[in-house]
Design an enzyme around this catalytic site. Structure first.
Site, PDB file in Angstrom:
ATOM      1  N   GLU A   1      -6.479 -13.539   3.543  1.00 53.14           N
ATOM      2  CA  GLU A   1      -7.283 -12.340   3.369  1.00 53.14           C
ATOM      3  C   GLU A   1      -8.619 -12.553   2.672  1.00 53.14           C
ATOM      4  O   GLU A   1      -9.393 -11.600   2.555  1.00 53.14           O
ATOM      5  CB  GLU A   1      -6.506 -11.306   2.549  1.00 53.14           C
TER       6      GLU A   1
ATOM      7  N   ASP B   1      -9.749  -7.113   4.780  1.00 47.09           N
ATOM      8  CA  ASP B   1      -9.980  -7.721   3.467  1.00 47.09           C
ATOM      9  C   ASP B   1     -10.768  -9.021   3.593  1.00 47.09           C
ATOM     10  O   ASP B   1     -11.576  -9.347   2.715  1.00 47.09           O
ATOM     11  CB  ASP B   1      -8.653  -7.968   2.760  1.00 47.09           C
TER      12      ASP B   1
ATOM     13  N   HIS C   1       0.808  -1.219   0.000  1.00 46.68           N
ATOM     14  CA  HIS C   1       0.000   0.000   0.000  1.00 46.68           C
ATOM     15  C   HIS C   1       0.845   1.275   0.000  1.00 46.68           C
ATOM     16  O   HIS C   1       0.306   2.367  -0.178  1.00 46.68           O
ATOM     17  CB  HIS C   1      -0.935   0.006   1.212  1.00 46.68           C
TER      18      HIS C   1
END
Length: 254
Positions: free
Chosen positions: A152, A178, A46
Protein backbone atom coordinates in the site's frame (compact mmCIF):
# COMPACT_ATOMS: atom_id res chain seq x y z
CA UNK A 1 -12.88 -27.88 9.86
CA UNK A 2 -13.64 -26.94 6.26
CA UNK A 3 -11.57 -26.71 3.11
CA UNK A 4 -10.46 -23.38 1.69
CA UNK A 5 -11.99 -23.76 -1.76
CA UNK A 6 -10.58 -20.41 -2.90
CA UNK A 7 -7.04 -21.55 -2.09
CA UNK A 8 -7.68 -24.80 -3.94
CA UNK A 9 -8.70 -22.85 -7.04
CA UNK A 10 -5.66 -20.60 -6.79
CA UNK A 11 -3.36 -23.60 -6.54
CA UNK A 12 -5.02 -24.98 -9.67
CA UNK A 13 -4.24 -21.77 -11.55
CA UNK A 14 -7.77 -20.38 -11.45
CA UNK A 15 -8.58 -16.76 -10.54
CA UNK A 16 -10.92 -16.16 -7.61
CA UNK A 17 -13.44 -13.35 -7.28
CA UNK A 18 -14.51 -12.12 -3.87
CA UNK A 19 -16.11 -9.36 -1.90
CA UNK A 20 -14.62 -7.18 0.81
CA UNK A 21 -17.10 -5.57 3.17
CA UNK A 22 -17.06 -3.59 6.44
CA UNK A 23 -20.57 -4.74 7.36
CA UNK A 24 -21.22 -6.67 10.56
CA UNK A 25 -24.34 -8.43 9.23
CA UNK A 26 -23.95 -12.22 8.71
CA UNK A 27 -26.85 -12.16 6.24
CA UNK A 28 -24.65 -10.28 3.77
CA UNK A 29 -22.14 -13.13 3.98
CA UNK A 30 -24.87 -15.58 3.00
CA UNK A 31 -25.96 -13.37 0.09
CA UNK A 32 -22.38 -13.24 -1.24
CA UNK A 33 -21.93 -16.99 -0.95
CA UNK A 34 -25.27 -17.79 -2.55
CA UNK A 35 -24.48 -15.38 -5.40
CA UNK A 36 -21.54 -17.60 -6.33
CA UNK A 37 -18.51 -15.59 -5.24
CA UNK A 38 -15.33 -17.48 -4.36
CA UNK A 39 -14.67 -15.84 -0.98
CA UNK A 40 -15.88 -13.22 1.49
CA UNK A 41 -13.37 -10.81 3.06
CA UNK A 42 -14.56 -9.10 6.22
CA UNK A 43 -12.98 -5.66 6.48
CA UNK A 44 -12.03 -5.39 10.14
CA UNK A 45 -9.65 -2.53 9.37
CA UNK A 46 -12.24 -0.02 8.18
CA UNK A 47 -15.31 -1.74 9.63
CA UNK A 48 -16.37 -1.97 13.30
CA UNK A 49 -16.25 -5.78 13.40
CA UNK A 50 -15.76 -7.40 16.79
CA UNK A 51 -14.57 -10.96 17.33
CA UNK A 52 -18.05 -11.96 18.47
CA UNK A 53 -19.50 -10.63 15.22
CA UNK A 54 -16.72 -12.26 13.23
CA UNK A 55 -17.66 -15.69 14.57
CA UNK A 56 -21.24 -15.26 13.36
CA UNK A 57 -20.04 -14.04 9.96
CA UNK A 58 -17.75 -17.07 9.58
CA UNK A 59 -20.66 -19.36 10.44
CA UNK A 60 -22.84 -17.64 7.83
CA UNK A 61 -20.12 -18.08 5.20
CA UNK A 62 -19.83 -21.75 6.05
CA UNK A 63 -23.59 -22.19 5.64
CA UNK A 64 -23.34 -20.57 2.19
CA UNK A 65 -20.28 -22.74 1.31
CA UNK A 66 -17.85 -19.85 0.91
CA UNK A 67 -14.52 -19.38 2.75
CA UNK A 68 -14.29 -16.35 5.01
CA UNK A 69 -11.17 -14.19 5.13
CA UNK A 70 -10.39 -11.05 7.14
CA UNK A 71 -8.48 -7.84 6.69
CA UNK A 72 -7.33 -7.25 10.26
CA UNK A 73 -6.54 -3.77 11.51
CA UNK A 74 -3.00 -4.36 12.78
CA UNK A 75 -0.15 -6.82 12.99
CA UNK A 76 -1.04 -8.11 16.46
CA UNK A 77 -0.51 -11.85 16.87
CA UNK A 78 -3.15 -12.19 19.58
CA UNK A 79 -5.75 -10.31 17.53
CA UNK A 80 -4.91 -12.39 14.46
CA UNK A 81 -5.20 -15.52 16.61
CA UNK A 82 -8.76 -14.65 17.65
CA UNK A 83 -9.90 -14.29 14.03
CA UNK A 84 -8.21 -17.54 13.04
CA UNK A 85 -9.69 -19.36 16.02
CA UNK A 86 -13.11 -18.09 14.93
CA UNK A 87 -12.62 -19.96 11.65
CA UNK A 88 -11.19 -17.33 9.29
CA UNK A 89 -9.18 -19.10 6.57
CA UNK A 90 -7.12 -16.21 5.27
CA UNK A 91 -5.67 -12.95 6.54
CA UNK A 92 -5.04 -9.84 4.47
CA UNK A 93 -2.75 -7.57 6.47
CA UNK A 94 -2.65 -3.84 5.68
CA UNK A 95 0.27 -1.52 6.35
CA UNK A 96 3.03 -4.01 5.58
CA UNK A 97 6.37 -2.34 4.91
CA UNK A 98 9.21 -4.75 5.74
CA UNK A 99 10.23 -8.38 5.40
CA UNK A 100 10.32 -8.73 9.19
CA UNK A 101 6.68 -7.72 9.38
CA UNK A 102 5.81 -10.37 6.82
CA UNK A 103 7.73 -12.98 8.82
CA UNK A 104 5.76 -11.97 11.89
CA UNK A 105 2.52 -12.31 9.92
CA UNK A 106 3.38 -15.82 8.75
CA UNK A 107 4.37 -16.80 12.29
CA UNK A 108 1.05 -15.53 13.65
CA UNK A 109 -1.03 -17.43 11.07
CA UNK A 110 0.76 -20.79 10.97
CA UNK A 111 1.11 -23.42 13.68
CA UNK A 112 4.55 -24.92 14.36
CA UNK A 113 6.78 -25.93 12.74
CA UNK A 114 6.03 -23.15 10.24
CA UNK A 115 4.90 -20.50 12.70
CA UNK A 116 4.03 -19.73 16.32
CA UNK A 117 0.24 -19.72 16.36
CA UNK A 118 -1.11 -20.71 19.75
CA UNK A 119 -3.27 -23.82 20.03
CA UNK A 120 -6.50 -24.11 21.95
CA UNK A 121 -9.83 -25.99 21.78
CA UNK A 122 -11.44 -23.45 19.43
CA UNK A 123 -14.21 -23.61 16.82
CA UNK A 124 -11.73 -23.56 13.92
CA UNK A 125 -10.60 -27.00 15.10
CA UNK A 126 -14.07 -28.24 16.07
CA UNK A 127 -13.09 -27.42 19.67
CA UNK A 128 -10.78 -30.47 19.45
CA UNK A 129 -13.93 -32.49 20.08
CA UNK A 130 -14.56 -33.62 16.51
CA UNK A 131 -13.38 -36.63 14.57
CA UNK A 132 -9.94 -35.22 13.76
CA UNK A 133 -6.94 -35.53 16.05
CA UNK A 134 -4.98 -32.50 17.20
CA UNK A 135 -2.20 -33.32 14.72
CA UNK A 136 -4.68 -33.66 11.85
CA UNK A 137 -6.17 -30.29 12.73
CA UNK A 138 -2.78 -28.55 12.88
CA UNK A 139 -1.76 -29.97 9.50
CA UNK A 140 -5.14 -29.06 7.99
CA UNK A 141 -5.01 -25.48 9.31
CA UNK A 142 -1.48 -24.90 8.05
CA UNK A 143 -2.46 -26.18 4.61
CA UNK A 144 -5.72 -24.24 4.33
CA UNK A 145 -4.90 -20.76 5.64
CA UNK A 146 -3.92 -17.99 3.22
CA UNK A 147 -1.27 -15.36 4.05
CA UNK A 148 -1.90 -12.16 2.08
CA UNK A 149 0.16 -9.05 2.92
CA UNK A 150 -1.05 -5.81 1.37
CA UNK A 151 1.20 -3.52 -0.67
CA UNK A 152 0.00 0.00 0.00
CA UNK A 153 2.91 2.42 0.13
CA UNK A 154 6.27 3.22 -1.39
CA UNK A 155 8.29 1.89 1.55
CA UNK A 156 6.77 -1.54 0.95
CA UNK A 157 7.56 -1.23 -2.75
CA UNK A 158 11.16 -0.29 -1.94
CA UNK A 159 11.50 -3.39 0.25
CA UNK A 160 9.61 -5.72 -2.07
CA UNK A 161 12.65 -7.73 -3.20
CA UNK A 162 13.41 -8.67 0.42
CA UNK A 163 9.74 -9.24 1.23
CA UNK A 164 9.40 -11.70 -1.65
CA UNK A 165 12.06 -13.94 -0.09
CA UNK A 166 9.89 -14.66 2.98
CA UNK A 167 8.55 -18.20 3.00
CA UNK A 168 4.94 -18.98 3.79
CA UNK A 169 3.28 -16.16 1.85
CA UNK A 170 0.61 -17.14 -0.66
CA UNK A 171 0.15 -13.83 -2.41
CA UNK A 172 0.01 -10.07 -2.19
CA UNK A 173 -2.88 -7.61 -2.53
CA UNK A 174 -2.22 -4.18 -4.01
CA UNK A 175 -4.17 -1.33 -2.40
CA UNK A 176 -4.21 1.18 -5.28
CA UNK A 177 -5.82 4.09 -3.41
CA UNK A 178 -3.37 4.13 -0.51
CA UNK A 179 -0.48 3.46 -2.87
CA UNK A 180 -1.49 6.51 -4.90
CA UNK A 181 -1.76 8.55 -1.69
CA UNK A 182 1.77 7.55 -0.69
CA UNK A 183 2.94 8.78 -4.10
CA UNK A 184 1.30 12.16 -3.62
CA UNK A 185 -1.75 11.55 -5.81
CA UNK A 186 -4.64 12.31 -3.48
CA UNK A 187 -7.36 12.17 -6.13
CA UNK A 188 -6.98 8.46 -6.84
CA UNK A 189 -4.80 5.87 -8.58
CA UNK A 190 -5.65 6.72 -12.20
CA UNK A 191 -2.28 8.26 -13.00
CA UNK A 192 0.40 6.84 -15.30
CA UNK A 193 2.96 6.96 -12.50
CA UNK A 194 0.78 4.87 -10.18
CA UNK A 195 -0.06 2.40 -12.93
CA UNK A 196 3.64 2.02 -13.69
CA UNK A 197 4.41 1.14 -10.05
CA UNK A 198 1.52 -1.35 -9.98
CA UNK A 199 2.91 -2.98 -13.14
CA UNK A 200 6.31 -3.20 -11.48
CA UNK A 201 4.81 -4.83 -8.37
CA UNK A 202 2.77 -7.28 -10.44
CA UNK A 203 5.79 -8.39 -12.47
CA UNK A 204 7.96 -8.97 -9.39
CA UNK A 205 5.28 -10.87 -7.46
CA UNK A 206 4.48 -13.15 -10.40
CA UNK A 207 8.18 -13.76 -11.06
CA UNK A 208 8.48 -14.90 -7.43
CA UNK A 209 5.73 -17.47 -8.01
CA UNK A 210 3.18 -15.75 -5.77
CA UNK A 211 -0.43 -14.80 -6.43
CA UNK A 212 -1.22 -11.14 -7.02
CA UNK A 213 -4.50 -9.42 -6.28
CA UNK A 214 -6.22 -6.06 -6.27
CA UNK A 215 -9.65 -4.44 -6.57
CA UNK A 216 -11.99 -4.28 -9.55
CA UNK A 217 -15.20 -2.27 -9.71
CA UNK A 218 -16.67 -3.94 -12.79
CA UNK A 219 -16.58 -7.23 -14.66
CA UNK A 220 -14.66 -5.53 -17.47
CA UNK A 221 -11.98 -4.37 -15.03
CA UNK A 222 -11.79 -7.85 -13.50
CA UNK A 223 -11.34 -9.47 -16.94
CA UNK A 224 -8.56 -7.03 -17.80
CA UNK A 225 -6.78 -7.72 -14.51
CA UNK A 226 -7.04 -11.49 -14.97
CA UNK A 227 -5.55 -11.11 -18.45
CA UNK A 228 -2.58 -9.34 -16.80
CA UNK A 229 -2.02 -12.19 -14.35
CA UNK A 230 -4.03 -11.05 -11.34
CA UNK A 231 -5.75 -14.00 -9.66
CA UNK A 232 -7.22 -12.47 -6.47
CA UNK A 233 -9.89 -9.97 -7.44
CA UNK A 234 -11.98 -8.03 -4.93
CA UNK A 235 -15.08 -5.92 -5.34
CA UNK A 236 -17.02 -4.39 -2.43
CA UNK A 237 -20.58 -4.56 -1.20
CA UNK A 238 -20.74 -0.79 -1.57
CA UNK A 239 -19.44 -0.96 -5.13
CA UNK A 240 -21.80 -3.73 -6.17
CA UNK A 241 -24.81 -1.93 -4.71
CA UNK A 242 -23.87 1.38 -6.32
CA UNK A 243 -23.28 -0.21 -9.73
CA UNK A 244 -26.48 -2.27 -9.65
CA UNK A 245 -28.46 0.67 -8.30
CA UNK A 246 -27.34 3.02 -11.07
CA UNK A 247 -28.14 0.39 -13.70
CA UNK A 248 -31.62 -0.17 -12.26
CA UNK A 249 -32.42 3.53 -11.81
CA UNK A 250 -31.31 4.23 -15.38
CA UNK A 251 -34.44 2.34 -16.53
CA UNK A 252 -36.61 5.37 -15.86
CA UNK A 253 -34.50 7.40 -18.29
CA UNK A 254 -35.31 5.11 -21.17
Amino acid sequence: MINNTAKTKLQAGEPVLGIISPTTDPTICEYIGLAGFDFYMMDAEHGPISITEAIQMVRACEVALIPCFARIQQLDEKLILQYLDAGVLGVMMPGIQTANQVRALVAAIKYPPFGKRGLGPVRAGDYLAGKFSQLQYIEHANAQTLVLPQIEDLECVANLDDILTVEGVDGFIIGPRDLAMSMGFYDGPNHPEVKAVIDQIRAKVLAAGKHIGTVAGTAEQARALIAEGFTLILNSTQGLLAQAGKTFLAAKLG
